[in-house]
Design a protein around this motif. Sequence first.
Motif, PDB file in Angstrom:
ATOM      1  N   GLN A  67      -6.546   5.406   2.092  1.00  0.00           N
ATOM      2  CA  GLN A  67      -6.968   5.872   3.415  1.00  0.00           C
ATOM      3  C   GLN A  67      -8.193   6.780   3.317  1.00  0.00           C
ATOM      4  N   SER A  68      -8.313   7.539   2.227  1.00  0.00           N
ATOM      5  CA  SER A  68      -9.507   8.360   2.032  1.00  0.00           C
ATOM      6  C   SER A  68     -10.733   7.488   1.790  1.00  0.00           C
ATOM      7  N   MET A  69     -10.561   6.385   1.069  1.00  0.00           N
ATOM      8  CA  MET A  69     -11.672   5.450   0.868  1.00  0.00           C
ATOM      9  C   MET A  69     -12.128   4.850   2.195  1.00  0.00           C
ATOM     10  N   GLU A  70     -11.180   4.572   3.066  1.00  0.00           N
ATOM     11  CA  GLU A  70     -11.526   4.031   4.386  1.00  0.00           C
ATOM     12  C   GLU A  70     -12.198   5.089   5.254  1.00  0.00           C
ATOM     13  N   ARG A  71     -11.781   6.323   5.095  1.00  0.00           N
ATOM     14  CA  ARG A  71     -12.300   7.416   5.930  1.00  0.00           C
ATOM     15  C   ARG A  71     -13.683   7.871   5.465  1.00  0.00           C
ATOM     16  N   TYR A  72     -13.944   7.796   4.163  1.00  0.00           N
ATOM     17  CA  TYR A  72     -15.193   8.302   3.599  1.00  0.00           C
ATOM     18  C   TYR A  72     -15.920   7.172   2.862  1.00  0.00           C
ATOM     19  N   PRO A  73     -16.841   6.495   3.510  1.00  0.00           N
ATOM     20  CA  PRO A  73     -17.582   5.409   2.843  1.00  0.00           C
ATOM     21  C   PRO A  73     -18.390   5.896   1.643  1.00  0.00           C
ATOM     22  N   GLU A  74     -18.655   7.198   1.597  1.00  0.00           N
ATOM     23  CA  GLU A  74     -19.433   7.745   0.480  1.00  0.00           C
ATOM     24  C   GLU A  74     -18.567   8.071  -0.730  1.00  0.00           C
ATOM     25  N   LEU A  75     -17.259   7.848  -0.658  1.00  0.00           N
ATOM     26  CA  LEU A  75     -16.351   8.155  -1.763  1.00  0.00           C
ATOM     27  C   LEU A  75     -16.422   7.052  -2.819  1.00  0.00           C
ATOM     28  N   VAL A  76     -16.622   7.457  -4.078  1.00  0.00           N
ATOM     29  CA  VAL A  76     -16.701   6.529  -5.213  1.00  0.00           C
ATOM     30  C   VAL A  76     -15.600   6.879  -6.205  1.00  0.00           C
ATOM     31  N   LEU A  77     -14.856   5.867  -6.645  1.00  0.00           N
ATOM     32  CA  LEU A  77     -13.790   6.055  -7.631  1.00  0.00           C
ATOM     33  C   LEU A  77     -14.280   5.613  -9.006  1.00  0.00           C
ATOM     34  N   MET A  78     -13.980   6.418 -10.033  1.00  0.00           N
ATOM     35  CA  MET A  78     -14.401   6.086 -11.396  1.00  0.00           C
ATOM     36  C   MET A  78     -13.269   6.397 -12.359  1.00  0.00           C
ATOM     37  N   LYS A 115       0.595  12.596  -1.100  1.00  0.00           N
ATOM     38  CA  LYS A 115      -0.358  11.912  -0.230  1.00  0.00           C
ATOM     39  C   LYS A 115      -1.213  12.910   0.540  1.00  0.00           C
ATOM     40  N   GLY A 116      -0.588  13.884   1.177  1.00  0.00           N
ATOM     41  CA  GLY A 116      -1.326  14.826   2.008  1.00  0.00           C
ATOM     42  C   GLY A 116      -2.239  15.737   1.230  1.00  0.00           C
ATOM     43  N   LEU A 117      -1.796  16.169   0.049  1.00  0.00           N
ATOM     44  CA  LEU A 117      -2.642  17.043  -0.769  1.00  0.00           C
ATOM     45  C   LEU A 117      -3.802  16.278  -1.386  1.00  0.00           C
ATOM     46  N   LEU A 118      -3.600  15.026  -1.747  1.00  0.00           N
ATOM     47  CA  LEU A 118      -4.717  14.244  -2.280  1.00  0.00           C
ATOM     48  C   LEU A 118      -5.774  14.035  -1.204  1.00  0.00           C
ATOM     49  N   ALA A 119      -5.344  13.725   0.011  1.00  0.00           N
ATOM     50  CA  ALA A 119      -6.308  13.581   1.104  1.00  0.00           C
ATOM     51  C   ALA A 119      -7.056  14.891   1.335  1.00  0.00           C
ATOM     52  N   ALA A 120      -6.340  16.020   1.271  1.00  0.00           N
ATOM     53  CA  ALA A 120      -6.982  17.324   1.451  1.00  0.00           C
ATOM     54  C   ALA A 120      -7.967  17.618   0.326  1.00  0.00           C
ATOM     55  N   ALA A 121      -7.594  17.233  -0.897  1.00  0.00           N
ATOM     56  CA  ALA A 121      -8.471  17.461  -2.041  1.00  0.00           C
ATOM     57  C   ALA A 121      -9.770  16.678  -1.896  1.00  0.00           C
ATOM     58  N   ASP A 148       2.928   7.098   7.718  1.00  0.00           N
ATOM     59  CA  ASP A 148       1.986   5.999   7.467  1.00  0.00           C
ATOM     60  C   ASP A 148       0.549   6.391   7.782  1.00  0.00           C
ATOM     61  N   GLU A 149       0.367   7.273   8.738  1.00  0.00           N
ATOM     62  CA  GLU A 149      -0.981   7.640   9.175  1.00  0.00           C
ATOM     63  C   GLU A 149      -1.641   8.545   8.145  1.00  0.00           C
ATOM     64  N   TYR A 150      -2.961   8.714   8.304  1.00  0.00           N
ATOM     65  CA  TYR A 150      -3.716   9.657   7.480  1.00  0.00           C
ATOM     66  C   TYR A 150      -3.352  11.088   7.892  1.00  0.00           C
ATOM     67  N   TYR A 151      -3.097  11.937   6.917  1.00  0.00           N
ATOM     68  CA  TYR A 151      -2.823  13.351   7.201  1.00  0.00           C
ATOM     69  C   TYR A 151      -3.162  14.158   5.954  1.00  0.00           C
ATOM     70  N   THR A 152      -3.234  15.469   6.124  1.00  0.00           N
ATOM     71  CA  THR A 152      -3.488  16.348   4.987  1.00  0.00           C
ATOM     72  C   THR A 152      -2.435  17.443   4.938  1.00  0.00           C
ATOM     73  N   VAL A 153      -2.231  17.958   3.746  1.00  0.00           N
ATOM     74  CA  VAL A 153      -1.399  19.134   3.512  1.00  0.00           C
ATOM     75  C   VAL A 153      -2.335  20.232   3.019  1.00  0.00           C
ATOM     76  N   PRO A 154      -2.310  21.426   3.612  1.00  0.00           N
ATOM     77  CA  PRO A 154      -3.288  22.464   3.255  1.00  0.00           C
ATOM     78  C   PRO A 154      -3.196  22.880   1.785  1.00  0.00           C
TER      79      PRO A 154
END
Length: 659
Positions: free
Chosen positions: A355-366, A492-498, A523-529
């Motif tokens: 979901q982070s990849m979908e949200r941020y087109p500038e995100l690159v995984l390596m 899930k939420g902490l990874l999205a926040a990170a 199921d939805e996108y969310y973050t944990v602080p």
Amino acid sequence: MTFDRKDYSNDELLRLYEGLLKPRMIEEKMLILLRQGKVSKWFSGIGQEAISVGSTLALHPDEYILPLHRNLGVFTCRQLPLDRLFAQWQGKKTGFTKGRDRSFHFGTNEHHIVGMISHLGPQLAVADGIALASVLDNEGKVTVVYSGDGGASEGDFHEGLNVAAVWQLPVIFIVENNGYGLSTPSNEQFRHGYFINKGPAYGIEAVQVDGNNVLEVYDTVRRLAEDLRQNPRPVLLEALTFRMRGHEEASGTKYVPQELFEEWGQKDPVENFERYLLEQGVLDEEAKQRYRRTIKDEIDEAWRVVFDTPEVTADTAEEVADMYRPFAAPDQAPALGAPTTEKRYVDAISDGLRQSMERYPELVLMGQDIAEYGGVFKVTDGFVQQFGKGRVRNTPLCESAIVGAGLGLSIRGKKAMVEMQFADFVTCGFNQIVNNLAKSHYRWGQNADVVVRMPTGAGSAAGPFHSQSNEAWFVHTPGLKVVYPSTPSDAKGLLAAAIEDPNPVIFFEHKLLYRSVSEPVPDEYYTVPIGKARLAREGADLSIITYGLGVHWATKLANEMQLDCDILDLRSLLPWDEDAVRATVEKTGRVIILHEDTLTGGIGGEIAAWIAEHCFTSLDAPVQRVASLDTAIPFAPALEQNFLAESRLRQCLEKLLAY
């Protein structure tokens, strides 16, 4: 020295001349100021100016350059204001690092320069990341990065060239071969003769130039850059030159045979080019003196401004605040009643990453094996089909280069996720994390928008090199954030926040939890602080403060012993939630700090000390720590179980309850 002007106009030749003259005159002024005791240290590039000047002027102004100690010409040719540059050298607040770093240890996106760190080699990987961003955006830009012949002995040199070759990145790697690494001559540094011999081994073109001939350097780099913009690939450019001063002024030059100074003195890049221009009628004596007067006046005025500028004064609040890029994380908790799906820990991480990849087109995984194979733990399974190999990139086994490339992507406004195949392997990229990622914003305001995912922990009989808990290494490093979730929902939420956070985050994932725990996950996108703990269990008799697998150990034993206890899941280790720790200590008065990491130097010691300082009057018993043995992690299951903290938790609980 022979100069071939080809079709270059008089104006172009004079531009090169002025480019050479300014850094030389600044250097001459610096040597005077050193003798007068007005400056403290200087790394001289006298004799090597043609490399910096020729290569910089051959590029477009918006193409990045990553220079080293002796590349003053890069900064002057990019028209940095001299008063600000000199203020940087003097440690003034008006410099590029606010007095926090010295000489050329800084960058400026305005001028498309990324300066060095003292470790030299790591900058090659940063250049790879900058070039990768250009390729992904189809910009047709070239990146230039410098190495000395000494620094080229570092593993980072190999990793930087190899990654650029594999990914066909438009980087010109310039090796300034001046014959010495500080005092160590080339024959004690390497046995390959010339650096152009290395190119074919990497499958890249290698070119050698006379590094004292500014016109040859300029023409070669210009020709290469024009080609690389159309046909992206790396090139190794060796510039033969000589350092006429010491490594830095205090080290002197007694270790260099005198005949080398005599030989290379005849090849002075400024004097020879000036003589050529006079002979060709491009320059006359009056114009020569005019150039010198103008540059001298500019230098003198800049130093006047700097010497009149007050010395820097410390502001503790500003110093602490500048370790991180300011970021107010938006509240993105799951909506009440939002649909959920039962997910394992590993699936939740994969979901958050997707979901982070979908949200941020500038995100690159390596990472190693993360593309078609999906990673050794299958977190990125299917990602290539959805996002393509441009954004989901298999890497060679080169942790340092890939972390450095993440910083390069950040410099270009992108986000990066780097997967360590096992947290143990992060040692090979440690320098990039603690010295480049962590310090970049503090030093020159450049954030490192990089998440390093770390599959960690013991319990699977994997032995000393696939089971370590090394989170404490990074908690000790200001500038990083460290996260360690224990549940699928938090993972899930902490990874999205990170990934949202523009600062570098080290994200630990316990391997034993990947497929052993599950729960309903939104199921939805969310973050944990980041920085907020979670009360995993509530009670009144005592508090167990823990994280990661420790949460599950504590919960299991609390159920077995029917304990009336708080279990505080820290979730974030840097920063950690002081308010939540204070609240549970004041509530129960008895505290155990539990972690899988070894006892000595572990996070438990830090939290225990904080409790003693801030909550002493609330305690009814001494703070207890339960941790793993101060040994390496053994392979055999019986030895591993004896090593782990879990085997000592019950005894400590009984002791604390009986106190």
